[in-house]
Design an enzyme around this catalytic site. Structure first.
Site, mmCIF file in Angstrom:
data_model
loop_
_atom_site.group_PDB
_atom_site.id
_atom_site.type_symbol
_atom_site.label_atom_id
_atom_site.label_comp_id
_atom_site.label_asym_id
_atom_site.label_seq_id
_atom_site.Cartn_x
_atom_site.Cartn_y
_atom_site.Cartn_z
ATOM 1 N N LYS A 120 0.822 -1.211 0.000
ATOM 2 C CA LYS A 120 0.000 0.000 0.000
ATOM 3 C C LYS A 120 0.855 1.260 0.000
ATOM 4 O O LYS A 120 0.594 2.206 -0.755
ATOM 5 C CB LYS A 120 -0.941 -0.024 1.206
ATOM 6 C CG LYS A 120 -1.750 1.232 1.421
ATOM 7 C CD LYS A 120 -2.871 1.016 2.424
ATOM 8 C CE LYS A 120 -2.403 0.306 3.674
ATOM 9 N NZ LYS A 120 -1.399 1.056 4.446
ATOM 10 N N THR B 132 3.968 1.463 -0.950
ATOM 11 C CA THR B 132 4.694 1.479 -2.222
ATOM 12 C C THR B 132 3.824 2.072 -3.328
ATOM 13 O O THR B 132 4.291 2.892 -4.128
ATOM 14 C CB THR B 132 5.134 0.054 -2.598
ATOM 15 O OG1 THR B 132 5.975 -0.463 -1.556
ATOM 16 C CG2 THR B 132 5.905 0.040 -3.910
ATOM 17 N N ARG C 202 2.434 8.206 6.930
ATOM 18 C CA ARG C 202 2.794 8.097 8.344
ATOM 19 C C ARG C 202 4.283 7.792 8.458
ATOM 20 O O ARG C 202 4.891 7.248 7.539
ATOM 21 C CB ARG C 202 2.006 6.976 9.009
ATOM 22 C CG ARG C 202 0.504 7.203 9.055
ATOM 23 C CD ARG C 202 -0.216 5.965 9.532
ATOM 24 N NE ARG C 202 0.064 4.839 8.665
ATOM 25 C CZ ARG C 202 0.031 3.573 9.048
ATOM 26 N NH1 ARG C 202 -0.256 3.259 10.293
ATOM 27 N NH2 ARG C 202 0.282 2.607 8.197
ATOM 28 N N LYS D 232 7.827 -6.615 10.702
ATOM 29 C CA LYS D 232 7.550 -6.020 9.411
ATOM 30 C C LYS D 232 8.790 -5.482 8.701
ATOM 31 O O LYS D 232 8.880 -5.472 7.484
ATOM 32 C CB LYS D 232 6.530 -4.888 9.586
ATOM 33 C CG LYS D 232 6.005 -4.301 8.290
ATOM 34 C CD LYS D 232 4.934 -3.263 8.593
ATOM 35 C CE LYS D 232 4.398 -2.638 7.310
ATOM 36 N NZ LYS D 232 3.375 -1.622 7.575
ATOM 37 N N ALA E 291 -3.232 1.416 12.764
ATOM 38 C CA ALA E 291 -4.675 1.337 12.551
ATOM 39 C C ALA E 291 -5.308 0.158 13.278
ATOM 40 O O ALA E 291 -6.520 0.137 13.459
ATOM 41 C CB ALA E 291 -4.977 1.249 11.060
ATOM 42 N N PHE F 228 -3.048 -0.463 7.371
ATOM 43 C CA PHE F 228 -3.631 -1.794 7.233
ATOM 44 C C PHE F 228 -4.787 -1.796 6.225
ATOM 45 O O PHE F 228 -4.800 -1.006 5.286
ATOM 46 C CB PHE F 228 -4.039 -2.351 8.595
ATOM 47 C CG PHE F 228 -2.867 -2.631 9.503
ATOM 48 C CD1 PHE F 228 -1.828 -3.446 9.087
ATOM 49 C CD2 PHE F 228 -2.788 -2.058 10.769
ATOM 50 C CE1 PHE F 228 -0.735 -3.699 9.913
ATOM 51 C CE2 PHE F 228 -1.691 -2.302 11.598
ATOM 52 C CZ PHE F 228 -0.672 -3.129 11.162
ATOM 53 N N PHE G 189 2.995 -8.033 -9.863
ATOM 54 C CA PHE G 189 4.225 -8.793 -9.714
ATOM 55 C C PHE G 189 4.480 -9.561 -11.014
ATOM 56 O O PHE G 189 3.536 -9.857 -11.769
ATOM 57 C CB PHE G 189 4.118 -9.777 -8.537
ATOM 58 C CG PHE G 189 4.119 -9.110 -7.190
ATOM 59 C CD1 PHE G 189 5.269 -9.077 -6.419
ATOM 60 C CD2 PHE G 189 2.970 -8.506 -6.690
ATOM 61 C CE1 PHE G 189 5.275 -8.459 -5.164
ATOM 62 C CE2 PHE G 189 2.965 -7.887 -5.455
ATOM 63 C CZ PHE G 189 4.129 -7.863 -4.689
ATOM 64 N N TRP H 166 6.918 -0.741 -7.933
ATOM 65 C CA TRP H 166 8.092 -1.283 -7.228
ATOM 66 C C TRP H 166 9.228 -1.463 -8.220
ATOM 67 O O TRP H 166 10.374 -1.121 -7.931
ATOM 68 C CB TRP H 166 7.754 -2.636 -6.580
ATOM 69 C CG TRP H 166 8.867 -3.176 -5.710
ATOM 70 C CD1 TRP H 166 9.006 -3.006 -4.373
ATOM 71 C CD2 TRP H 166 10.007 -3.941 -6.140
ATOM 72 N NE1 TRP H 166 10.161 -3.624 -3.922
ATOM 73 C CE2 TRP H 166 10.793 -4.206 -4.996
ATOM 74 C CE3 TRP H 166 10.433 -4.429 -7.368
ATOM 75 C CZ2 TRP H 166 11.983 -4.929 -5.049
ATOM 76 C CZ3 TRP H 166 11.622 -5.147 -7.427
ATOM 77 C CH2 TRP H 166 12.384 -5.395 -6.278
#
Length: 558
Positions: free
Chosen positions: A73, A75, A96, A107, A275, A303, A383, A411
Site C-alpha cells: 500500500k 509502495t 505516516r 515487518k 490502525a 492496514f 508482480f 516497485w
C-alpha cells in the site's frame, strides 16, 4: 532476474537538498527547520502564508486485509505520487512515519519499496526527526506526574485502581504489558498495577495527529482523562497542571516533516498511529499542508480498509473537516490467492480457482467503501508472476462492480509503472463527484456506533459485550463523550476479530472486551478480540538481521 534490495536502491538514489524540494513547492528557506541536508520540518510560519489558498484534491490510498505476501500500500502511494508528477500534476504524498516496533520486530522498514520509496530511507525508519521520542517523553512526563502526585499526598484523591494512563516505549516488549510499580519501600512511590503500550498507541500520538496547532494541542492534552477519584469523579491532565510542559516537549514535533521520493517528488512523512490499535492516519496538519501546497494530496491509512480507511473516513475526516475526492484500493493477485486458501510458498503459481475464491475479500472492501459515496479506483500492485488471465479476471470483476481499474508496477519501475493508475485517477477525479459522508452520525449512541461498524464494515452479525463494557459506555456518555466517534482496535488480518478467518467471514460476532476514552484526541476506544496495545516480538525478530559496519553502513533494515 536478480533484483536489488530496497536499501541498495535507496542508497543509489540521487537525492536533492531538501531546500530544492521545498523551492519546487514555493517554500522559502525561512519556513523550514532543516535536519541536515535531506530532512526538514514545515513551520507554523509557513502555514500562516498558505492557509487561505484553495485546497487541492484529497485522495486516500487503502488496501485489502494484509497477508504474509504483502500488499504494498505504501509502495503504491509513493509510486502514484511519482507518477502524478510525471504526467504534470503537482502532487504531494502524505504518509505516516514508521515505528521502531515493527522495524525491529516483524515487518521491517516502512518507507515504500523498490523504485517507489521515500528517502533518506535509513533515517526515516530509525530516529528520523525525533517525533516519536518527543511523544514518548511527553507521555512519560504525565505518567511520572501522576505517580508523583500519589507519592506527595494525593491531594486530588485519585483512586490508584482507576488510573488508566499507562507508560509507553516505541519497541515491542510483551513483558511490559502488565507491571507493578512503586516497589521497594515508602520512598520509592505508591505500589500499584500499571503497564506499557507501544508509543504509536499513545493518546499523545493521536492528539498530535488531530491537533490543528500548538494551542489546540495543549488544550487537547489538558482534556486527557487519566482516572477517577475515590468518589468517582474524573481526573484530567489539567488537574495535574501537566499540559504546558507536555506541549513544550512537543513544540517541534507538531510540525510535519518534508522529505522526497527516489524520483525527487515531495513527500510529507509525519505521525504514525497504528490502525489496528489506534486511528491509523498521519496528521490532519500534514494533510492540510499538502492540500495547500499542491493540486493533489495522495495520503494513506494503515492496514486494510476495514481499519485504516474506516478510521480515516469516520474519525480523521470528521474531526478535521476533510472531504476525500477519491479512494484508491490496493490489492495483489498473491494476497487474493492467499485469501483463497493457498499457502505462502505457492502464491507465485497460477491458481484461478483460489483467485476466484479469494476475490471475496476485495469484494467486501469495495462494497464497504461504496457506503461513503466517494469515487473508487481499484489497483493491482503487479508482480512478474501475475498472469494475464489472473489480472483480466480481477479487472473484469472490479469493473462489473462499478469500479475503475488500473494495474501498477511501481516497485519495479517507479513512477513510470504508475502512469496508467495516475491517468485513471485523474480521469475519475475529473468525471466523478465525491458525495462523502461518514458511516454514522454524531448523535448515534456509542453502542450503536460500534454495532454499526461491526455490521456494516466487518460483516458481523452483531457484538458480544464483555462484562463492564456497556456500563463503561454509559458512564462515558454521562461524562459528555456520547457524540465522539469510535475507534475499534481489532486484528488487521481478518475482517472479523479472529485473524484466522480469511476471505469474507460470515456468521460471527465481534467481542468487545474493553472500553476507554481518548478524551483529548476526541474518540472512544473499543478493544475487540485479543488485540494488544503492546505487540510482542516474533520468534526471529527483524532486529537479528540488522547490522552496521565500521563506516556506519546499515544492513538488513529492509
Amino acid at each position: 532476474m536478480t533484483y536489488k534490495s530496497d536499501i541498495e536502491i535507496a542508497r543509489e538514489a540521487s537525492m536533492k537538498p531538501i531546500t530544492q524540494i521545498a523551492d519546487s513547492l514555493g517554500i522559502e528557506e525561512e519556513d523550514l527547520n532543516c535536519y541536515g541536508r535531506y530532512k526538514a520540518k514545515l513551520t507554523g510560519g509557513l502555514w500562516k502564508k498558505i492557509k487561505d489558498r484553495p485546497d487541492g484534491k484529497l485522495v486516500l490510498v487503502t488496501a485489502i486485509n494484509p497477508t504474509p505476501a504483502g500488499e504494498g500500500k505504501t509502495t503504491i502511494t509513493v509510486g502514484l505520487g511519482e507518477a502524478m508528477n510525471r504526467i504534470g500534476k503537482k502532487t504531494i504524498i502524505a504518509l505516516r512515519e514508521p515505528s521502531l516496533g515493527p522495524c525491529m520486530g516483524m515487518k521491517g522498514g516502512a518507507a515504500g519499496g523498490g523504485y517507489a520509496q521515500v528517502v533518506p530511507m535509513e533515517d526515516i525508519n530509525l530516529h528520523f526527526t525525533g517525533d516519536l521520542h518527543a511523544i514518548s517523553a511527553a507521555h512519560t512526563l504525565l505518567s511520572a506526574m501522576i505517580d508523583n502526585h500519589l507519592q506527595q499526598g494525593n491531594a486530588l484523591g485519585i483512586d490508584p485502581r482507576t488510573i488508566t494512563w499507562k507508560r509507553v516505549v516505541d519497541l515491542n516488549d510483551r513483558a511490559l504489558r502488565q507491571i507493578i510499580i512503586g516497589l521497594g519501600g515508602k520512598s520509592q512511590g505508591v505500589p500499584r498495577e500499571s503497564g506499557y503500550m507501544i508509543t504509536v498507541a499513545s493518546e499523545i500520538m493521536a492528539i498530535l495527529c488531530l491537533s490543528k496547532d500548538l494551542m489546540d494541542l495543549k488544550e487537547r492534552i489538558s482534556r486527557i482523562l487519566i482516572g477517577y477519584t475515590y468518589e468517582g469523579k474524573p481526573v484530567y491532565a489539567k488537574d495535574l497542571k501537566a499540559q504546558g510542559a507536555m506541549a513544550a516537549l512537543l513544540k517541534e514535533a507538531i510540525d510535519p516533516n518534508l522529505v522526497q521520493t527516489i524520483e525527487n517528488t515531495p513527500a510529507i512523512v509525519y505521525g504514525g498511529p497504528f490502525a489496528n490499535i489506534a486511528h491509523g492516519c498521519n496528521s490532519i496538519r500534514a494533510t492540510r499542508y499538502a492540500m495547500k501546497l499542491a493540486n493533489y494530496c495522495i495520503t494513506e491509512a494503515g492496514f486494510g480498509a476495514d481499519l485504516g480507511a474506516e478510521k480515516f473516513l469516520d474519525i480523521k475526516c470528521r474531526l478535521g473537516g476533510l472531504k476525500p475526492d477519491a479512494i484508491v484500493l490496493v490489492a495483489t493477485i498473491r494476497a487474493l490467492k492467499y485469501n483463497g486458501g493457498v499457502k505462502k510458498e505457492n502464491l507465485t503459481l497460477p491458481n484461478m480457482a483460489a483467485l476466484e475464491k479469494g476475490f471475496v475479500n476485495l469484494e467486501a472492501h469495495i462494497k464497504n467503501l461504496k457506503q461513503y459515496d466517494v469515487p473508487l479506483v481499484v489497483t493491482l500492485n503487479s508482480f512478474v508472476t501475475d498472469t494475464e488471465e489472473e489480472t483480466l479476471y480481477v479487472k473484469e470483476r472490479c469493473e462489473a462492480m462499478g469500479c475503475r481499474f488500473a494495474p501498477a508496477s511501481v516497485w519495479e519501475q517507479g513512477g513510470k509503472g504508475g502512469v496508467q493508475l495516475a491517468e485513471t485517477l485523474v480521469k475519475t477525479l475529473e468525471e466523478t463527484q465525491s458525495h462523502f459522508h461518514p458511516l454514522y452520525p454524531d448523535d448515534m449512541s456509542l453502542e450503536e456506533k460500534i454495532v454499526t461498524v461491526a455490521k456494516n464494515i466487518y460483516g458481523a452479525d452483531g457484538v458480544n459485550w464483555n462484562p463492564g463494557t456497556k456500563t463503561a459506555l454509559k458512564k462515558l456518555t454521562e461524562l459528555g463523550y456520547g457524540s465522539f466517534p469510535v475507534c475499534i482496535a481489532k486484528t488487521q488480518y481478518s475482517l472479523s476479530d479472529n485473524q484466522k478467518k480469511l476471505g469474507r467471514p460470515s456468521g460471527f460476532k465481534i467481542t468487545i472486551r474493553e472500553i476507554s476514552v481518548s478524551a483529548g484526541a476526541g474518540f472512544v476506544v473499543a478493544l475487540a478480540g485479543d488485540i494488544m496495545t503492546m505487540p510482542g516480538l516474533p520468534k526471529v525478530p527483524a532486529a537479528e538481521n540488522i547490522d552496521i559496519d565500521e563506516d556506519g553502513n546499515i544492513t538488513g533494515l529492509f
